[in-house]
Write an enzyme that holds these catalytic residues in place. Structure first.
Site, PDB file in Angstrom:
ATOM      1  N   ILE A  63      31.484  19.004  60.217  1.00 25.91           N
ATOM      2  CA  ILE A  63      30.405  18.098  59.846  1.00 25.91           C
ATOM      3  C   ILE A  63      29.953  17.450  61.149  1.00 25.91           C
ATOM      4  O   ILE A  63      30.777  16.944  61.922  1.00 25.91           O
ATOM      5  CB  ILE A  63      30.887  17.047  58.810  1.00 25.91           C
ATOM      6  CG1 ILE A  63      29.724  16.119  58.393  1.00 25.91           C
ATOM      7  CG2 ILE A  63      32.070  16.248  59.308  1.00 25.91           C
ATOM      8  CD1 ILE A  63      30.099  15.174  57.237  1.00 25.91           C
ATOM      9  N   SER A  64      28.674  17.501  61.434  1.00 24.67           N
ATOM     10  CA  SER A  64      28.166  16.963  62.703  1.00 24.67           C
ATOM     11  C   SER A  64      28.397  15.458  62.783  1.00 24.67           C
ATOM     12  O   SER A  64      28.470  14.768  61.762  1.00 24.67           O
ATOM     13  CB  SER A  64      26.668  17.238  62.838  1.00 24.67           C
ATOM     14  OG  SER A  64      26.405  18.613  62.977  1.00 24.67           O
TER      15      SER A  64
END
Length: 213
Positions: A63-64
């Site tokens: 997940i960025s």
């Protein structure tokens, strides 16, 4: 899954940090403040969800970090009701941000296990993209084109020609370009054959892989 006062307080702190780092789009900041990022992480990471960091989500994907999500979203310059193609559904967090901003979201994920998990999560959260699909992001979604905007959430060595072809005239393609380190790049389609290119600094993403499955 619960969203508590503590979570909301941590999100407000995160938004303050994003402002300090240069995020100015008020709609993007409000959306980050409203969306429970911990819903999109495994429970073991819940206490870290509002740090400005990327975390693993399985299948060698991440997940960025919130800053990256906010930065890319800000570059899209979204207007409510626009059609947006997301390459790399991932955890679904970026999808949720686009949906909350009023976009009609079309999203592709290349990892089948992740696709199934995220599809179920989004359904449970009442987040309803126009179209979710399992497939090769390099090919885009020609049957649903053209798009007002396209966002690529993995590092690409080149700009896929299919994505350029699926962008409306006047539309914006936000893509991290490069091998080990990526240059955040925006292409604006000026007409049928011409694109205007802008670069916005270095980032690190997991690679965009072609025909992996």
């Amino acid at each position: 899954m619960k969203d508590t006062d503590k979570h909301r307080g941590l999100r407000n702190q995160l938004v303050s940090l994003l402002k300090e780092k240069g995020i100015v789009d008020k709609n993007v900041l409000a959306t980050i403040a409203n969306i429970p990022r911990h819903f999109f992480l495994d429970s073991g990471f819940e206490n870290f969800a509002y740090q400005d960091k990327a975390f693993p989500i399985g299948e060698e994907q991440t997940i960025s970090q919130p800053y990256t999500v906010a930065f890319q979203t800000q570059l899209l310059e979204l207007k409510k009701g626009q059609k947006v193609l997301e390459i790399g559904t991932g955890s679904g967090y970026q999808t949720a941000v686009l949906f909350a901003l009023g976009a009609h979201v079309y999203s592709i994920e290349r990892q089948n296990k992740l696709f199934k998990k995220t599809k179920k999560l989004l359904e449970n959260l009442g987040i309803r993209p126009k179209h979710l699909s399992f497939g090769d992001g390099y090919k885009g979604l020609p049957d649903h084109a053209p798009f007002d905007s396209i966002i690529v959430t993995a590092g690409a060595p080149i700009i896929p020609q299919a994505l350029m072809a699926q962008l409306k005239i006047g539309g914006r393609l936000v893509i991290p370009l490069g091998e080990d380190v990526q240059e955040m790049t925006v292409l604006i389609r000026k007409n049928e054959t011409q694109f205007e290119k802008h670069e916005f600094g270095e980032f690190r993403f997991v690679p965009l892989l072609e025909n992996k499955n």
